[in-house]
Design a protein around this motif. Structure first.
Motif, PDB file in Angstrom:
ATOM      1  N   PRO A  10     -43.429   2.101  -2.043  1.00 56.57           N
ATOM      2  CA  PRO A  10     -42.591   2.631  -0.829  1.00 56.57           C
ATOM      3  C   PRO A  10     -41.055   2.212  -0.781  1.00 56.57           C
ATOM      4  O   PRO A  10     -40.131   2.984  -0.452  1.00 56.57           O
ATOM      5  N   ALA A  11     -40.921   0.895  -1.326  1.00 51.60           N
ATOM      6  CA  ALA A  11     -39.509   0.369  -1.343  1.00 51.60           C
ATOM      7  C   ALA A  11     -38.579   1.273  -2.293  1.00 51.60           C
ATOM      8  O   ALA A  11     -37.542   1.732  -2.089  1.00 51.60           O
ATOM      9  N   SER A  12     -39.145   1.475  -3.456  1.00 50.48           N
ATOM     10  CA  SER A  12     -38.550   2.354  -4.266  1.00 50.48           C
ATOM     11  C   SER A  12     -38.395   3.796  -4.006  1.00 50.48           C
ATOM     12  O   SER A  12     -37.379   4.514  -3.969  1.00 50.48           O
ATOM     13  N   LEU A  13     -39.382   4.222  -3.085  1.00 51.38           N
ATOM     14  CA  LEU A  13     -39.336   5.542  -2.656  1.00 51.38           C
ATOM     15  C   LEU A  13     -38.134   5.907  -1.429  1.00 51.38           C
ATOM     16  O   LEU A  13     -37.644   6.844  -1.266  1.00 51.38           O
ATOM     17  N   ASN A  14     -37.749   4.737  -0.870  1.00 51.06           N
ATOM     18  CA  ASN A  14     -37.174   4.941   0.270  1.00 51.06           C
ATOM     19  C   ASN A  14     -35.716   4.155  -0.201  1.00 51.06           C
ATOM     20  O   ASN A  14     -35.036   3.990   0.995  1.00 51.06           O
ATOM     21  N   GLY A  15     -35.429   3.635  -1.451  1.00 51.38           N
ATOM     22  CA  GLY A  15     -34.167   3.251  -1.757  1.00 51.38           C
ATOM     23  C   GLY A  15     -33.971   1.559  -0.976  1.00 51.38           C
ATOM     24  O   GLY A  15     -32.814   1.143  -0.743  1.00 51.38           O
ATOM     25  N   VAL A  16     -34.865   0.671  -0.871  1.00 48.60           N
ATOM     26  CA  VAL A  16     -34.949  -0.671  -0.416  1.00 48.60           C
ATOM     27  C   VAL A  16     -35.539  -1.737  -1.409  1.00 48.60           C
ATOM     28  O   VAL A  16     -36.040  -1.175  -2.358  1.00 48.60           O
ATOM     29  N   VAL A  17     -35.301  -2.739  -0.941  1.00 50.40           N
ATOM     30  CA  VAL A  17     -35.860  -3.909  -2.045  1.00 50.40           C
ATOM     31  C   VAL A  17     -37.509  -4.165  -1.536  1.00 50.40           C
ATOM     32  O   VAL A  17     -37.443  -4.568  -0.281  1.00 50.40           O
ATOM     33  N   GLY A  18     -38.062  -4.194  -2.170  1.00 49.06           N
ATOM     34  CA  GLY A  18     -39.710  -4.574  -2.016  1.00 49.06           C
ATOM     35  C   GLY A  18     -40.170  -5.725  -2.820  1.00 49.06           C
ATOM     36  O   GLY A  18     -39.850  -5.791  -4.297  1.00 49.06           O
ATOM     37  N   LEU A  19     -40.743  -6.745  -2.358  1.00 48.09           N
ATOM     38  CA  LEU A  19     -41.095  -8.103  -3.152  1.00 48.09           C
ATOM     39  C   LEU A  19     -42.668  -8.379  -3.093  1.00 48.09           C
ATOM     40  O   LEU A  19     -43.052  -7.994  -2.173  1.00 48.09           O
ATOM     41  N   LYS A  20     -43.240  -8.607  -4.423  1.00 47.97           N
ATOM     42  CA  LYS A  20     -44.284  -9.210  -4.175  1.00 47.97           C
ATOM     43  C   LYS A  20     -44.428 -10.629  -5.035  1.00 47.97           C
ATOM     44  O   LYS A  20     -44.134 -10.861  -6.167  1.00 47.97           O
ATOM     45  N   PRO A  21     -44.686 -11.692  -4.223  1.00 44.24           N
ATOM     46  CA  PRO A  21     -44.629 -12.851  -4.806  1.00 44.24           C
ATOM     47  C   PRO A  21     -45.850 -13.282  -5.634  1.00 44.24           C
ATOM     48  O   PRO A  21     -46.861 -12.609  -5.803  1.00 44.24           O
ATOM     49  N   THR A  22     -45.840 -14.489  -6.401  1.00 43.85           N
ATOM     50  CA  THR A  22     -47.059 -15.007  -7.117  1.00 43.85           C
ATOM     51  C   THR A  22     -48.226 -15.033  -6.236  1.00 43.85           C
ATOM     52  O   THR A  22     -48.170 -15.676  -5.009  1.00 43.85           O
ATOM     53  N   TYR A  23     -49.424 -14.634  -6.488  1.00 45.84           N
ATOM     54  CA  TYR A  23     -50.514 -14.647  -5.915  1.00 45.84           C
ATOM     55  C   TYR A  23     -50.858 -16.121  -5.343  1.00 45.84           C
ATOM     56  O   TYR A  23     -50.919 -16.914  -6.100  1.00 45.84           O
ATOM     57  N   GLY A  24     -50.891 -16.219  -4.129  1.00 50.00           N
ATOM     58  CA  GLY A  24     -51.095 -17.529  -3.409  1.00 50.00           C
ATOM     59  C   GLY A  24     -49.881 -18.274  -2.823  1.00 50.00           C
ATOM     60  O   GLY A  24     -50.052 -19.025  -2.222  1.00 50.00           O
ATOM     61  N   THR A  25     -48.833 -17.473  -3.051  1.00 45.37           N
ATOM     62  CA  THR A  25     -47.586 -17.974  -2.360  1.00 45.37           C
ATOM     63  C   THR A  25     -47.748 -17.933  -1.059  1.00 45.37           C
ATOM     64  O   THR A  25     -47.347 -18.770  -0.247  1.00 45.37           O
ATOM     65  N   VAL A  26     -48.049 -16.801  -0.422  1.00 46.28           N
ATOM     66  CA  VAL A  26     -48.155 -16.531   0.981  1.00 46.28           C
ATOM     67  C   VAL A  26     -49.660 -16.461   1.634  1.00 46.28           C
ATOM     68  O   VAL A  26     -50.436 -15.818   1.107  1.00 46.28           O
ATOM     69  N   SER A  27     -49.844 -17.102   2.571  1.00 43.95           N
ATOM     70  CA  SER A  27     -51.063 -17.163   3.358  1.00 43.95           C
ATOM     71  C   SER A  27     -51.487 -15.885   3.814  1.00 43.95           C
ATOM     72  O   SER A  27     -50.768 -14.973   4.387  1.00 43.95           O
ATOM     73  N   ARG A  28     -52.895 -15.444   3.539  1.00 44.41           N
ATOM     74  CA  ARG A  28     -53.376 -14.303   3.857  1.00 44.41           C
ATOM     75  C   ARG A  28     -54.178 -14.633   5.147  1.00 44.41           C
ATOM     76  O   ARG A  28     -54.603 -13.395   5.665  1.00 44.41           O
ATOM     77  N   TYR A  29     -54.063 -15.822   5.777  1.00 44.60           N
ATOM     78  CA  TYR A  29     -54.552 -15.911   7.230  1.00 44.60           C
ATOM     79  C   TYR A  29     -54.287 -15.165   8.165  1.00 44.60           C
ATOM     80  O   TYR A  29     -52.879 -15.022   8.329  1.00 44.60           O
ATOM     81  N   GLY A  30     -55.096 -14.256   8.966  1.00 42.28           N
ATOM     82  CA  GLY A  30     -54.560 -13.371   9.811  1.00 42.28           C
ATOM     83  C   GLY A  30     -54.207 -11.947   9.050  1.00 42.28           C
ATOM     84  O   GLY A  30     -53.609 -11.393  10.226  1.00 42.28           O
ATOM     85  N   ILE A  31     -54.402 -11.838   8.144  1.00 42.94           N
ATOM     86  CA  ILE A  31     -54.148 -10.342   7.583  1.00 42.94           C
ATOM     87  C   ILE A  31     -55.396  -9.490   7.162  1.00 42.94           C
ATOM     88  O   ILE A  31     -56.080 -10.409   6.443  1.00 42.94           O
ATOM     89  N   VAL A  32     -55.426  -8.365   7.742  1.00 43.00           N
ATOM     90  CA  VAL A  32     -56.580  -7.800   7.555  1.00 43.00           C
ATOM     91  C   VAL A  32     -56.842  -7.599   5.770  1.00 43.00           C
ATOM     92  O   VAL A  32     -56.057  -6.725   5.237  1.00 43.00           O
ATOM     93  N   ALA A  33     -57.717  -8.089   5.308  1.00 48.84           N
ATOM     94  CA  ALA A  33     -57.930  -8.063   3.879  1.00 48.84           C
ATOM     95  C   ALA A  33     -58.424  -6.718   3.396  1.00 48.84           C
ATOM     96  O   ALA A  33     -59.127  -6.191   3.976  1.00 48.84           O
ATOM     97  N   PHE A  34     -57.470  -6.412   2.126  1.00 46.56           N
ATOM     98  CA  PHE A  34     -58.153  -5.084   1.485  1.00 46.56           C
ATOM     99  C   PHE A  34     -58.683  -5.729   0.290  1.00 46.56           C
ATOM    100  O   PHE A  34     -59.996  -5.664   0.053  1.00 46.56           O
ATOM    101  N   ALA A  35     -57.984  -6.365  -0.664  1.00 41.94           N
ATOM    102  CA  ALA A  35     -58.765  -6.972  -1.652  1.00 41.94           C
ATOM    103  C   ALA A  35     -58.233  -8.277  -2.013  1.00 41.94           C
ATOM    104  O   ALA A  35     -56.950  -8.526  -2.450  1.00 41.94           O
TER     105      ALA A  35
END
Lengths: 470, 473, 90
Positions: A180-205
């Motif tokens: 979606p960042a690409s489709l809207n012309g903004v910057v979108g990031l995904k860090p190394t797995y484990g960099t950001v805590s998933r606690y309190g975020i509804v898990a998908f995978a």
């Protein structure tokens, strides 16, 4: 003052230096959200943000120490918990849910004095690439409302692109931030797995999910990532990613032969070739091989549904999701509530997940996918021994019309072709706008090896400049 | 002659025991029995969206201790998996358990007959919540206090061949787990549970028959009854030419019979897969050595030592090793005063009766104090009756026996000179006694002794008095 | 297709006949697409997932639990401090 033209860092510095106040900024963005309600990007404005802004202003006025995001409004995707606020994963199944605790990412934002402005639209339970599977109604592309915002973090990307907020958190399981960042012309990031805590975020995978910012600039993403990163006692899969890297005068960019084969026939192929040529003057460019990279998508559509089917089993009409009115016995509480509560795409993936996990198929699908995943990881490691970053398209092309791919799941799944490998092997990736086809933006991605975010940011800032879309 | 005589009974057990940790296995809520419903709960153990499990180190240590107690091999690499099924007591709709890579593998428990029962594995998993069914209100209430408390599951090979062996096996398991403080094993609180897998095969054959699984066995007695019932039931079916259906059966202790559970329960496909929220656990040799060093000798080893080294009868040795606490207490007393049989008598006769109402035995007197009292009695500084009196006082006041004995004037403090003086006085005043003594000492010794005791308030050491009598007269 | 019904059972979902038909078609397409990996040859020396050391595990120290009102706040039905469901018969 039109704050929508400023980057997050510009806003932060303006507030810190007393040029303007957080209250002014927050009220401005609230007004923006209200004015552009029809975009369906922000599904709820947290009006108490104004009070928080005033508190920060007071601190600044009193010369108290403030955090690095002091007074900056940030929106969060509708799958991130913030105590006392509604959180719905864009699902009618969770329409009454109020978060009983706060996620680690929001805690970290708050501890740096950020102001949480509201929650953003998404595909239900983060499953989708268009932000059309949502109980709040389709989220529209910031450039043209006839077109999709992409997904699943479509609301976050559209909101940032449309100037509703300078930064929004999304989550990325297979490309849900970068596409979606690409489709809207903004910057979108995904860090190394484990960099950001998933606690309190509804898990998908669980083994693929990472939360991360969508911003207008690479530098903004870098700052926000540093705030939300860190090992968390509540999430065993977090790592201590110091993101330290050696600065080089010249970086080597890898171009993956197998990706190029796929990319050349796409709508964005030509632009992408041009980009490589432009970058050839700045970087050493080498070809790398990742022979099984194209199998990432199949792995993804086995591993992600398998984990999702188990993660979503807790939504059963007993503890916090809506219970079907007609349910008279336990079985119907489960079956009717879930059948009424979940949308089509979610059901499809739950079924698929159960298929690949069920006895007789487990080894052929799930176990096999996990092994292929490791094979691809090995190939990536080899590729990164020849280059600092790998450059590839984010999407095959620009955004598409609302409804266009809704009836063709496979076409929709293929939206993630270039983004999924980063989740499958866990490496960081960032999408940066670099070109337009007509009025619609196009993003390019940089992949870096595990923990090499800083190298990636350095290179991404150059791509951002060369692209000149910012 | 019953139908069963033509068959061998083949039994395997699955035993669950709740581990004695302070907190739950994947969250920091208290692991506690009997709290108000849902007061020991949090986002993790109620399976709230976004909550994640974080493994309790002590739970892993206790599971490894259990493994070491039974000679299991401790896996250097073990994995938690999700066992997926819907039931209201399971907050996440999956139970975190272990399947392919359990924490402990193999192991063996030797019965008194010398027969060895092999363990297949011991793994760590989380317990489910508690359901309360209220028929008249047409509802079931869900309490997650127990949800997420740590359990070990022990699975045996099908090496058990009778109800008696099964019960002996269970006793041995319980004894070891309680002894090492791994688990309480209170069956009545669900702290230890047992499922029985049972099949028959014609005597002299080796191929296993179809097995059934029995659940809901809440006491050793019900295990025994359920096994006997099921073995006979299967024998009757087979003898009548019928076949055994592989099924899960629920034991009804009141009716004394088991019945098949709904067939739906049997078509379960748990879709196990590694839990992506938890990393595999690495257990190094050093970890195992460290845990081993915290373990004391097992009850069987201690019992043997008590009999051989201390010369205690089997009966004493059994009672003294019934819990780790009693055994440690006894050994410490012996360190203070090396008279094992005397100490044993005091513990078994006088201390245990004081604590028989207690749920968890704690003696009300320190090892050192008990040893002192036993010593005073044995050295005849006081007699046994006074010793018991002193025991009561020590418990009441928690003062040291020596101090109390002085304060209460219980000690034998009459000196030899005082006794001699009395004896000489008697000799001088009563010539007849002296004369009688010369003729027949036995007859008058009692009289003289009585005289001395009367004049010393009973505190003279009788052996000493006897000795001095023979001197003076 | 029996499989679909079995998957519905495992998923605790129920489809209408029409939905099921549509789903069946989509499902076949998805499977055809993911089947590409089933024939891949994987080297034998694929590494296991990296484990956590015992020293990094959580110490056994209790933290306050969540207030019960908070725990039950989103329950569709509750009674006597418990989540409530229709009577479960087993």
């Amino acid at each position: 003052m039109d704050f929508s033209k400023l980057s997050l860092i510009e806003i932060r510095d303006g507030i810190a230096s007393g040029k303007f106040t957080s209250e002014e900024v927050v009220k401005f963005f609230i007004a923006q959200c209200e004015a552009k309600k029809s975009l369906n990007a922000v599904v709820e404005i947290f009006y108490d943000a104004v009070d928080k802004a005033k508190e920060v202003d007071k601190k600044i006025k009193n010369h108290e120490k403030v955090g690095v995001l002091a007074g900056v409004p940030i929106a969060i995707k509708d799958n991130i918990l913030y105590k006392g606020k509604k959180m719905g994963c864009a699902s009618k199944f969770l329409q009454n849910f109020v978060a009983p605790y706060t996620s680690t990412v929001v805690e970290k934002l708050l501890s740096e004095d950020a102001v949480i402005l509201g929650r953003t639209n998404m595909d239900e339970f983060a499953m989708g690439s268009s932000c059309e599977n949502t109980c709040y109604g389709v989220c529209h592309n910031a450039i043209d409302p006839e077109y999709v915002a992409g997904g699943s973090s479509g609301g976050s990307a559209s909101a940032v692109a449309a100037g509703l907020v300078p930064c929004a958190l999304g989550t990325d399981t297979g490309g849900s931030i970068r596409q979606p960042a690409s489709l809207n012309g903004v910057v979108g990031l995904k860090p190394t797995y484990g960099t950001v805590s998933r606690y309190g975020i509804v898990a998908f995978a669980s083994s693929l999910d990472q939360a991360s910012p969508i911003c207008k600039t690479v530098e903004d993403c870098q700052l926000v990532l540093k705030v939300i990163a860190g090992k968390d006692i509540h999430d065993s899969t977090t790592i201590d990613n110091k993101m330290t890297s050696v600065h080089k005068s010249k970086y080597t960019l890898g171009i993956c032969r197998q990706v190029m084969q796929e990319a050349k026939s796409t709508q964005g192929g030509e632009e992408f070739y041009k980009l490589i040529q432009k970058l050839g003057d700045i970087f050493d460019i080498v070809q790398v091989d990742i022979p099984h990279i194209q199998n990432s998508l199949a792995c993804y559509y086995i591993i992600a549904p398998a984990e999702a089917t188990s993660n979503l089993a807790r939504f059963d009409g007993v503890k916090y999701t809506v219970r079907s009115e007609g349910a008279k016995d336990l079985e119907s509480v489960y079956v009717q509530s879930r059948s009424e509560g979940f949308g089509r795409e979610v059901k499809r993936r739950i079924m698929l997940g159960n298929y690949v996990l069920s006895s007789g198929y487990f080894d052929a699908y799930y176990n096999k996918a996990k092994r292929v995943q490791k094979l691809i990881k090995r190939e990536f490691n080899e590729a990164f021994s020849h280059c600092d970053c790998i450059l590839m398209p984010t999407t095959a092309g620009t955004t598409f019309k609302i409804g266009e791919k809704l009836s063709d799941p496979i076409a929709m799944y293929k939206e993630d072709l270039f983004t999924v490998p980063a989740n499958i092997v866990g490496v960081p990736a960032i999408s940066v706008p670099y070109a337009k086809i007509g009025k619609f933006p196009l993003g390019a991605q940089l992949y870096a090896n595990d923990l090499n975010e800083d190298v990636m940011f350095e290179v991404a800032k150059i791509v951002e400049k060369v692209g000149g879309v910012k | 002659m019953s139908e069963l005589d033509n068959f061998d009974v083949v039994i395997g057990l699955e035993i669950h025991a709740e581990l004695k940790t302070k907190t739950k296995v994947f969250c920091s809520c208290k692991n506690e029995f009997g709290a108000l419903p849902n007061t020991n709960t949090c986002p993790v153990c109620t399976g709230m969206p976004g909550a994640l499990p974080v493994l309790n180190k002590h739970a892993v240590e206790l599971a490894i201790k259990a493994g070491l107690s039974f000679g299991c091999e401790i896996s250097p690499y073990s994995v938690f998996e999700r066992k997926n099924y819907f039931y209201p007591d399971l907050s996440k709709a999956y139970q975190i358990s272990q399947l392919v890579y359990p924490l402990c593998l193999g192991g063996v428990i030797t019965l008194d007959s010398g027969k060895k029962v092999r363990l297949n594995r011991i793994h760590l998993e989380e317990d489910a919540g508690k359901l309360t069914h209220i028929s008249h209100a047409g509802g079931t209430l869900v309490d997650y206090n127990r949800g997420g408390t740590p359990l070990i599951e022990m699975v045996t090979e099908p090496d058990i061949s009778s109800a008696e062996e099964a019960v002996e096996f269970l006793r041995k398991v319980r004894e070891a787990l309680v002894f090492e403080d791994i688990a309480n094993c209170k069956m009545e609180e669900g702290g230890m549970r047992c499922d029985v897998n049972l099949s028959l095969r014609p005597k002299g054959t080796t191929v296993f028959g179809t097995r059934t699984e029995m659940k809901n066995l809440n006491s050793f007695k019900s295990v025994e009854r359920a096994i006997n019932f099921e073995a006979n039931r299967q024998a009757e079916v087979l003898s009548a030419g019928g076949v055994i259906v592989q099924e899960t059966r629920k034991w009804d202790d009141d009716k004394g019979e088991s019945f098949a559970m709904r067939s739906k329960e049997q078509a379960q496909d748990y879709r196990y897969f590694p839990d992506p929220d938890l990393l595999p656990i690495e257990v190094t040799k050093e970890d195992v050595e460290h845990i081993k060093s915290e373990m004391t000798a097992l009850p069987a080893d201690r019992r043997a030592r008590y009999i051989e080294e201390f010369g205690l009868p089997q009966y004493d040795a059994n009672i003294l090793t019934s819990t780790k606490y009693i055994s440690d207490y006894f050994e410490k007393c012996v360190e203070f005063y090396n008279a094992p049989k005397k100490i044993s008598n005091w513990i078994m006769v006088d201390l245990l009766k004081l604590v028989k109402e207690q749920e968890e035995i704690v003696f009300p007197i320190s090892e050192q104090h008990l040893a002192s009292i036993v010593k005073m009695v044995e050295e005849k500084v006081i007699n046994k009756t006074v010793g018991l009196q002193l025991l009561d006082e020590v418990i009441k006041t928690q003062k040291s026996p020596e101090v109390l004995a002085k304060e209460m004037n219980l000690l034998v403090t009459i000196s030899d000179e005082q006794i001699l003086e009395l004896l000489n006085k008697l000799k001088n005043e009563n010539a007849k006694v002296a004369a009688d003594y010369k003729v027949s000492p036995d007859k008058v010794t009692g009289f003289i002794m009585g005289y001395v005791m009367k004049n010393t308030g009973g505190k003279a050491n009788s052996a000493k008095v006897r000795e001095l009598i023979s001197k003076v007269f | 297709m029996d499989t679909i019904e079995h998957l519905e059972y495992l998923s605790k979902l129920k489809f209408s006949d029409e939905e099921r038909k549509k789903f069946e078609k989509e499902f076949e397409n998805i499977l055809t697409f993911v089947n590409e990996i089933t024939s891949l040859e994987i080297p034998d020396d694929i590494e296991k997932d990296k484990p956590i050391k015992m020293t990094e595990l959580r110490p056994d120290e209790a933290q306050p639990s969540m207030p019960r009102e908070e725990v039950l706040r989103n329950a569709p039905k509750q009674k006597d401090g418990c989540y409530s469901t229709p009577l479960v018969v087993d």
